[in-house]
Enzyme design. Sequence first.
Site, PDB file in Angstrom:
ATOM      1  N   ARG A 212       0.848  -1.199   0.000  1.00  0.00           N
ATOM      2  CA  ARG A 212       0.000   0.000   0.000  1.00  0.00           C
ATOM      3  C   ARG A 212       0.882   1.246   0.000  1.00  0.00           C
ATOM      4  O   ARG A 212       0.613   2.214  -0.705  1.00  0.00           O
ATOM      5  CB  ARG A 212      -0.949  -0.021   1.212  1.00  0.00           C
ATOM      6  CG  ARG A 212      -2.044  -1.062   1.071  1.00  0.00           C
ATOM      7  CD  ARG A 212      -3.108  -0.907   2.136  1.00  0.00           C
ATOM      8  NE  ARG A 212      -2.710  -1.452   3.427  1.00  0.00           N
ATOM      9  CZ  ARG A 212      -2.895  -2.716   3.800  1.00  0.00           C
ATOM     10  NH1 ARG A 212      -3.474  -3.572   2.986  1.00  0.00           N
ATOM     11  NH2 ARG A 212      -2.523  -3.132   4.996  1.00  0.00           N
ATOM     12  N   PHE A 228     -10.134  -6.258  -6.763  1.00  0.00           N
ATOM     13  CA  PHE A 228     -10.214  -6.990  -5.495  1.00  0.00           C
ATOM     14  C   PHE A 228      -9.871  -6.008  -4.369  1.00  0.00           C
ATOM     15  O   PHE A 228      -8.981  -6.229  -3.557  1.00  0.00           O
ATOM     16  CB  PHE A 228      -9.269  -8.199  -5.474  1.00  0.00           C
ATOM     17  CG  PHE A 228      -9.414  -9.117  -6.665  1.00  0.00           C
ATOM     18  CD1 PHE A 228     -10.418 -10.076  -6.713  1.00  0.00           C
ATOM     19  CD2 PHE A 228      -8.558  -8.998  -7.765  1.00  0.00           C
ATOM     20  CE1 PHE A 228     -10.551 -10.918  -7.814  1.00  0.00           C
ATOM     21  CE2 PHE A 228      -8.691  -9.832  -8.869  1.00  0.00           C
ATOM     22  CZ  PHE A 228      -9.691 -10.805  -8.897  1.00  0.00           C
ATOM     23  N   ASP A 250     -14.831  -4.711  -6.422  1.00  0.00           N
ATOM     24  CA  ASP A 250     -14.891  -5.870  -5.523  1.00  0.00           C
ATOM     25  C   ASP A 250     -16.282  -6.489  -5.635  1.00  0.00           C
ATOM     26  O   ASP A 250     -17.253  -5.793  -5.947  1.00  0.00           O
ATOM     27  CB  ASP A 250     -14.616  -5.455  -4.070  1.00  0.00           C
ATOM     28  CG  ASP A 250     -14.162  -6.629  -3.215  1.00  0.00           C
ATOM     29  OD1 ASP A 250     -12.947  -6.749  -2.957  1.00  0.00           O
ATOM     30  OD2 ASP A 250     -15.034  -7.449  -2.813  1.00  0.00           O
ATOM     31  N   SER A 251     -16.358  -7.791  -5.366  1.00  0.00           N
ATOM     32  CA  SER A 251     -17.666  -8.449  -5.429  1.00  0.00           C
ATOM     33  C   SER A 251     -18.467  -8.238  -4.145  1.00  0.00           C
ATOM     34  O   SER A 251     -19.649  -8.554  -4.100  1.00  0.00           O
ATOM     35  CB  SER A 251     -17.479  -9.951  -5.679  1.00  0.00           C
ATOM     36  OG  SER A 251     -16.613 -10.488  -4.712  1.00  0.00           O
ATOM     37  N   ASP A 297      -5.102  -7.934  -6.823  1.00  0.00           N
ATOM     38  CA  ASP A 297      -4.795  -8.609  -5.547  1.00  0.00           C
ATOM     39  C   ASP A 297      -5.910  -9.595  -5.207  1.00  0.00           C
ATOM     40  O   ASP A 297      -6.671  -9.393  -4.255  1.00  0.00           O
ATOM     41  CB  ASP A 297      -4.638  -7.549  -4.444  1.00  0.00           C
ATOM     42  CG  ASP A 297      -4.223  -8.166  -3.121  1.00  0.00           C
ATOM     43  OD1 ASP A 297      -3.620  -9.261  -3.126  1.00  0.00           O
ATOM     44  OD2 ASP A 297      -4.512  -7.564  -2.058  1.00  0.00           O
ATOM     45  N   CYS A 337      -1.620 -14.928  -3.640  1.00  0.00           N
ATOM     46  CA  CYS A 337      -1.412 -15.275  -2.222  1.00  0.00           C
ATOM     47  C   CYS A 337      -1.629 -16.767  -1.991  1.00  0.00           C
ATOM     48  O   CYS A 337      -1.847 -17.201  -0.865  1.00  0.00           O
ATOM     49  CB  CYS A 337      -2.277 -14.433  -1.301  1.00  0.00           C
ATOM     50  SG  CYS A 337      -4.032 -14.629  -1.569  1.00  0.00           S
TER      51      CYS A 337
END
Length: 393
Positions: A212, A228, A250-251, A297, A337
Amino acid sequence: MRNVKGIVLKPGKDKAVRNRHHWIFSGAVASLPSDLADGGIAPVLSDAGELLGHAYINRNCSILGRMLSFGPGDPFAALDMSIMKAIALRRDLFGDGEKTNAYRIINAEGDGIPGLVVDRYDSVLVLQVTTLGMEKLKDLVLGTLVRELAPETIYEKSDMPSRREEGLGNREGFLHGEERGLVLVREEGLEFLVDVVRSQKTGLYLDQREMRKLVGGLARGRSVLNCFAYTGGFSVHALRGGAVRVDSVDSSAGALETAKRNFFQNGLPVEGNGFIEADVFDFLRGPIASYDLIILDPPAFAKKKGDVRQACRGYKDINRIAIQKAPPGALLLTFSCSHFVDEGLFRQVVFQAAAEASRGVRILGRHIQAPDHPVNVFHPETEYLKGFLLYID
Ligand code: SAH
């Protein structure tokens, strides 16, 4: 030594434990004490009877044992020492918390403490227990945390699917102190609202803190697409860093609502920036604006080894479309990730995405998880987050 009762390893199956790896797979075990209950602790012995350390066990799991200590010492004292060392490392990293008061204090095997994660959000600790053995040690752990850190509140958020194999249901609730509403945390002079009860993970994706900051430093004059986005961590840093526009996709509608509140909290305008509730795969395939900094991400696409092929297809697709649609000179900050997709494999995925997009792609930076999520060299499974900062020609 022969008369010590313990978890006896098969001949030749002691190498991992000798190399300080924490896991004992069921296939490595020759015999167990019959009176050792699941979740209990016992000495771990080589075939020749040498004491290698102590582990807790669960016969229902393919990882039958997890090492709490190596060598002859007392496992309870070792656990206490591991917690103290974990806390000392964070004091080294974060001082008295003026830069940030949100970080991981205990990172499971990364701190030599299998089955336990503890995150700090200001005066609130959020604790996650993944194993039956650690469940039985919880009171001891709580005692040490309260003694050393004097938190106002400790909230348990043990909701990981892996608990099922351990025979444990989900467990969520306050273990210490008063129930708290939203917690306000600081990061690099910015503020974020954290709802430890209703959030994903323990509240924030603390492992991306350094990234970030990186985005904050790259964003000036750029138009940014944060895919995301969750609660807008990258978005807030980008806008404060001088981005001309930031679109967050984002969902989760709830996550995007919190992202807006985080903009507001930092005096940043919601108008003129997008908060788009969508599946990133669909969004990227649609008609999108031109962005010169794109962040990908995603959640872990590979949750187990068998998922790797499918996961790589997913990673390749989003990276290919992002590269195709990026103007020359754009930056792409892309992550995986999934522990099962290692850096080498992820790099191949990026290669394939670039080749299919017929664009030149150069790596400007390689990244891993933030240092409060330390990687234990003896336990490579603790390395999971990898990312590349790419320059698209
Ligand atoms: N970058 C964030 C963390 C991302 S976590 C940060 O630094 O805070 C992954 C996020 O992806 C979650 O918020 C989840 O809601 C979202 N998500 C998962 N699958 C998705 C999909 N197919 N499309 C859009 N968002 C998705």
